[in-house]
Write an enzyme that holds these catalytic residues in place. Structure first.
Site, PDB file in Angstrom:
ATOM      1  N   ARG A 142       0.863  -1.178   0.000  1.00  0.00           N
ATOM      2  CA  ARG A 142       0.000   0.000   0.000  1.00  0.00           C
ATOM      3  C   ARG A 142       0.900   1.228   0.000  1.00  0.00           C
ATOM      4  O   ARG A 142       2.123   1.111   0.094  1.00  0.00           O
ATOM      5  CB  ARG A 142      -0.953   0.001   1.195  1.00  0.00           C
ATOM      6  CG  ARG A 142      -0.247   0.006   2.535  1.00  0.00           C
ATOM      7  CD  ARG A 142      -1.235   0.021   3.704  1.00  0.00           C
ATOM      8  NE  ARG A 142      -0.532  -0.200   4.958  1.00  0.00           N
ATOM      9  CZ  ARG A 142      -1.104  -0.345   6.136  1.00  0.00           C
ATOM     10  NH1 ARG A 142      -2.409  -0.287   6.252  1.00  0.00           N
ATOM     11  NH2 ARG A 142      -0.396  -0.548   7.225  1.00  0.00           N
ATOM     12  N   ASN A 201      -4.769   7.574   5.120  1.00  0.00           N
ATOM     13  CA  ASN A 201      -4.482   6.767   6.314  1.00  0.00           C
ATOM     14  C   ASN A 201      -3.023   6.905   6.694  1.00  0.00           C
ATOM     15  O   ASN A 201      -2.136   6.657   5.868  1.00  0.00           O
ATOM     16  CB  ASN A 201      -4.776   5.282   6.055  1.00  0.00           C
ATOM     17  CG  ASN A 201      -4.736   4.473   7.335  1.00  0.00           C
ATOM     18  OD1 ASN A 201      -5.538   4.713   8.243  1.00  0.00           O
ATOM     19  ND2 ASN A 201      -3.804   3.562   7.442  1.00  0.00           N
ATOM     20  N   GLU A 202      -2.790   7.308   7.915  1.00  0.00           N
ATOM     21  CA  GLU A 202      -1.428   7.378   8.462  1.00  0.00           C
ATOM     22  C   GLU A 202      -0.423   7.965   7.476  1.00  0.00           C
ATOM     23  O   GLU A 202       0.509   7.280   7.029  1.00  0.00           O
ATOM     24  CB  GLU A 202      -0.971   5.993   8.930  1.00  0.00           C
ATOM     25  CG  GLU A 202      -1.687   5.538  10.172  1.00  0.00           C
ATOM     26  CD  GLU A 202      -1.094   4.277  10.795  1.00  0.00           C
ATOM     27  OE1 GLU A 202      -0.380   3.547  10.087  1.00  0.00           O
ATOM     28  OE2 GLU A 202      -1.354   4.036  11.970  1.00  0.00           O
ATOM     29  N   GLU A 210      -7.001   4.137  16.203  1.00  0.00           N
ATOM     30  CA  GLU A 210      -6.623   2.723  16.104  1.00  0.00           C
ATOM     31  C   GLU A 210      -5.782   2.329  17.312  1.00  0.00           C
ATOM     32  O   GLU A 210      -4.898   3.084  17.734  1.00  0.00           O
ATOM     33  CB  GLU A 210      -5.722   2.463  14.887  1.00  0.00           C
ATOM     34  CG  GLU A 210      -6.362   2.587  13.545  1.00  0.00           C
ATOM     35  CD  GLU A 210      -5.352   2.309  12.434  1.00  0.00           C
ATOM     36  OE1 GLU A 210      -4.364   1.588  12.685  1.00  0.00           O
ATOM     37  OE2 GLU A 210      -5.551   2.816  11.331  1.00  0.00           O
ATOM     38  N   TRP A 243       3.307  -7.179  13.188  1.00  0.00           N
ATOM     39  CA  TRP A 243       4.471  -6.598  12.520  1.00  0.00           C
ATOM     40  C   TRP A 243       5.672  -6.436  13.438  1.00  0.00           C
ATOM     41  O   TRP A 243       6.655  -5.802  13.066  1.00  0.00           O
ATOM     42  CB  TRP A 243       4.102  -5.267  11.853  1.00  0.00           C
ATOM     43  CG  TRP A 243       3.210  -4.369  12.677  1.00  0.00           C
ATOM     44  CD1 TRP A 243       1.862  -4.279  12.571  1.00  0.00           C
ATOM     45  CD2 TRP A 243       3.592  -3.451  13.703  1.00  0.00           C
ATOM     46  NE1 TRP A 243       1.365  -3.368  13.481  1.00  0.00           N
ATOM     47  CE2 TRP A 243       2.407  -2.839  14.189  1.00  0.00           C
ATOM     48  CE3 TRP A 243       4.805  -3.080  14.278  1.00  0.00           C
ATOM     49  CZ2 TRP A 243       2.412  -1.887  15.198  1.00  0.00           C
ATOM     50  CZ3 TRP A 243       4.806  -2.124  15.291  1.00  0.00           C
ATOM     51  CH2 TRP A 243       3.622  -1.539  15.733  1.00  0.00           C
ATOM     52  N   GLU A 296      -1.924  -8.689   6.903  1.00  0.00           N
ATOM     53  CA  GLU A 296      -2.323  -8.507   8.304  1.00  0.00           C
ATOM     54  C   GLU A 296      -3.245  -9.596   8.820  1.00  0.00           C
ATOM     55  O   GLU A 296      -3.986  -9.391   9.776  1.00  0.00           O
ATOM     56  CB  GLU A 296      -2.935  -7.117   8.465  1.00  0.00           C
ATOM     57  CG  GLU A 296      -1.871  -6.059   8.233  1.00  0.00           C
ATOM     58  CD  GLU A 296      -2.356  -4.646   8.352  1.00  0.00           C
ATOM     59  OE1 GLU A 296      -3.525  -4.378   8.018  1.00  0.00           O
ATOM     60  OE2 GLU A 296      -1.558  -3.799   8.773  1.00  0.00           O
ATOM     61  N   HIS A 305      -3.092 -10.252  12.493  1.00  0.00           N
ATOM     62  CA  HIS A 305      -3.271  -9.097  13.391  1.00  0.00           C
ATOM     63  C   HIS A 305      -4.590  -9.283  14.117  1.00  0.00           C
ATOM     64  O   HIS A 305      -5.593  -9.653  13.511  1.00  0.00           O
ATOM     65  CB  HIS A 305      -3.303  -7.826  12.537  1.00  0.00           C
ATOM     66  CG  HIS A 305      -3.131  -6.559  13.315  1.00  0.00           C
ATOM     67  ND1 HIS A 305      -4.071  -6.106  14.205  1.00  0.00           N
ATOM     68  CD2 HIS A 305      -2.134  -5.646  13.316  1.00  0.00           C
ATOM     69  CE1 HIS A 305      -3.652  -4.958  14.721  1.00  0.00           C
ATOM     70  NE2 HIS A 305      -2.476  -4.659  14.202  1.00  0.00           N
TER      71      HIS A 305
END
Ligand code: GLA
Length: 667
Positions: A119, A157-158, A315, A323, A363, A366
């Protein structure tokens, strides 16, 4: 677009604590969606972040849009009364975009072109990316503006997470334009960067490159400007999308998720000015001892970025991440303890990555609110219990955390310290800062973080453990504040350079010498593992030991509190105290052992007239939120494995092992 003041911007207010997480329904067959919505209701979820990585589903081919699936899930959520934090999907450019624009792939410092398949594969300075991102944002904003379920917009995002600095040719051009705008003339750039050193004089902005991997370290001022530029380039990406959404949907607040204290690629003091509500992501380093202190730091920094106003935890994880080296599951009760610790420090929303654990992709291991093992699990029961608990805490919303002490935090210092070639590799932005923060955490003192130029008048104690960059104006800010009665505690390698990275001359720490009443002729760093004794010269501070650092320091008005009795600094002051105007300034020219640092910071608190709590068991975190009408919410968070008794306002409150009590005192 005119900048709106904080009070004019749309406010985020659900009327209750926001609870939920990232929801990626496109990863699941549609039959699952009604189950998801039913489970969300069972868990007390009232907000989900939707569409964060959905660009390829929303625009499967350039200019061809498919909003049908998004309409359907928004409809389902709306019917169930679940609100939506709708994301622009621009953190995941589609495959067709990469194919059409291969030159937009980010390039690393060593020249590697990063490929597609993850991404954030884009160059922040690319006009092609800007155009494509603006088009999907426009379509999305037009379609969902005014939708009653959309209560918040989530841009991208981030920012700065994976793609933070790009070294491609488009970035080179944008960097040159940014430099020309900042310096106006190339002579001014030469002066600011000190290019007389190593014969780097530039005759034209077009000769300047990004600071690539080079035969030796690149000019530190060039490196720092590139970090400023890179933060600004991403901020431009944010503003572009924010302004499109704002124009379409002016009354709904807009945010983007920061990673305050985790990654340091953005100057978040600037960014915080641009969002309607500050939102943050935080993940524990599972293997780190006392990792809840890092959680507190991140929450305090986020609240400070929000100017004390409530913020959103966008989040965190219900259990393990995927990770880190060893992705350790949270122990029973830890989920609620972490969430409530964020709430204690000013969050009005507790969100997770993510709602349902993915079956595929990077993920898949996760944790999530709905684990792979389903709902007959301890984790799901904890998620439901937390939702129920937060549902009863709606009165906490809008209340504030008050702090009388602050720590200076500045990304400029961080970026300058990152450049290397300092007197010791032990020097780093977080090294002293975390040590000071942890000390105050254990002492039970809640702190804010402040920019060095901030108005300090609300604080009695300011700590500047890592303010390597100190402009004349910032030094003057501190000077005036100490003179009028403030207590300053500064540590080594603070006040050393100006904003161009040029050393303040005449002895260290040049910018703060008069305030601290000291003058250092030379740094005397210690070797790894070297520990030296400190002799006491103040009855209030016992003798101790120190590591990492010493200085050839001369008193110039200050009194020595501790003195090196061995090592390269033998005979030289190690900790000093200076009366300056109505105030006091402490200087730590070494890294004292834990109990000595405790004693020094406690003495500084006493100078500042700050009473520290007494009788509080170790490992228990107590934070108070206060409402406008005087209602108090005391969060007592027990991080130990034993039940504890906490004194609170004349009462003794029992907090079971690993649990949290919230004591409400209404007026
Ligand atoms: C970040 C991202 C999420 C997810 C989590 C995993 O915070 O925003 O999309 O990748 O990390 O911890």
């Amino acid at each position: 677009m005119t900048v709106q003041s904080a009070s004019e911007r749309p406010r985020f207010d659900l009327g209750s604590v926001a609870y939920g997480g990232d929801y990626n329904p496109e990863q699941w067959p549609e039959e699952i969606w009604p189950q998801d919505v039913a489970l969300m209701r069972e868990a007390g979820v009232n907000l989900v972040s939707l569409g964060i990585f959905s660009w390829a589903r929303l625009e499967p081919r350039p200019g061809e849009y498919d909003f049908g699936w998004l309409d359907r899930i928004i409809g389902l959520l709306h019917e169930a009364g679940i609100r939506i934090d709708l994301a622009t999907p621009t953190a995941a450019p589609p495959a067709w975009f990469q194919r059409a624009n291969p030159h937009v792939r980010p390039v690393t410092v060593s020249g590697t072109v990063l490929g597609y398949g993850a991404r954030q594969t884009y160059c922040p300075s690319s006009p092609e990316y800007a155009g494509a991102a603006a088009r999907i944002t426009t379509e999305l904003a037009r379609r969902y503006a005014g939708h009653p379920a959309v209560v918040l917009w989530h841009i991208h995002n981030e920012y700065g997470c994976h793609t933070s600095r790009c070294y491609c040719e488009q970035s080179v051009s944008a960097f040159r334009a940014w430099l020309a705008d900042r310096y106006r003339t190339v002579e001014a750039l030469n002066a600011a960067w000190g290019t007389a050193f190593w014969g780097q004089l530039y005759a034209d902005f077009d000769e300047v490159d990004v600071p690539r991997e080079a035969p030796a370290a690149a000019n530190p001022s060039q490196q720092v400007d590139f970090r400023r530029f890179s933060s600004d380039a991403l901020l431009e990406c944010y503003r572009r999308e924010r302004d499109i959404v704002r124009a379409a949907d002016p009354s709904v607040p807009i945010t983007t998720n920061f990673m305050a204290g985790l990654t340091d690629n953005l100057d978040l003091w600037q960014w915080a000015e641009e969002v309607d509500v500050v939102a943050n992501d935080h993940y524990l380093t599972a293997a780190q001892k006392d990792n809840h202190i890092n959680l507190s730091l991140s929450a305090d920094l986020t609240r400070s970025l929000a100017g004390g106003r409530p913020w959103l935890l966008m989040e965190h994880s219900t259990s393990a991440v995927n990770w880190q080296g060893h992705n350790i599951a949270k122990r029973p009760g830890e989920l609620a303890r972490n969430s409530l610790a964020h709430l204690a420090r000013g969050a009005d929303g507790i969100m997770f990555f993510q709602w349902r654990a993915s079956r595929n992709g990077v993920e898949k291991f996760h944790s999530a609110m709905v684990p792979h093992a389903g709902t007959d699990t301890r984790l799901w029961r904890e998620v439901v219990a937390l939702g129920a608990r937060l549902g009863k805490l709606e009165e906490v919303c809008g209340t504030r955390v008050e702090a009388k002490a602050a720590i200076v935090w500045d990304w400029e210092s961080r970026w300058n310290l990152d450049c290397g070639n300092k007197p010791s590799t032990d020097l780093g932005f977080r090294e002293r800062l975390d040590a000071f923060y942890a000390c105050l955490w254990h002492a039970g003192l809640t702190v804010d973080f402040v920019h060095p130029g901030a108005d300090l008048s609300g604080y009695r104690l300011v700590l500047a453990p890592s303010m390597y960059v100190t402009s004349a104006a910032w030094a003057e800010n501190l000077r005036g504040w100490v003179r009028s009665g403030g207590t300053l505690v500064s540590s080594y390698f603070t006040g050393i350079v100006d904003q161009n990275g040029a050393v303040h001359l005449g002895g260290y720490p040049g910018a703060l010498r008069d305030i601290l009443g000291v003058r250092t002729e030379e740094f005397l760093p210690l070797l790894p593992g070297q520990r030296v004794k400190l002799a006491s010269e103040d009855p209030g501070i016992p003798a101790g030991s120190a590591s990492r650092w010493a200085e050839d320091l001369r008193l110039d008005g200050a009194a020595a509190v501790l003195r090196h009795s061995e090592g390269p600094g033998a005979g030289r002051p190690a900790v000093t105290r200076h009366g300056f105007g109505e105030g006091t300034a402490w200087y730590l020219a070494t890294a004292p052992d834990q109990s000595t640092l405790d004693a020094v910071l406690r003495a500084a608190c006493a100078d500042a007239g700050l009473a520290l709590p007494v009788g509080r068991p170790a490992g228990v975190e107590c934070v108070r939120r206060v409402g406008a009408g005087g209602d108090e919410f005391d969060f007592l968070i027990n991080h130990t494995d034993q039940d504890v008794v906490v004194p609170l306002g004349g009462e003794q409150v029992t907090v079971p092992a690993g649990r949290v009590r919230v004591v409400v005192s209404t007026r």
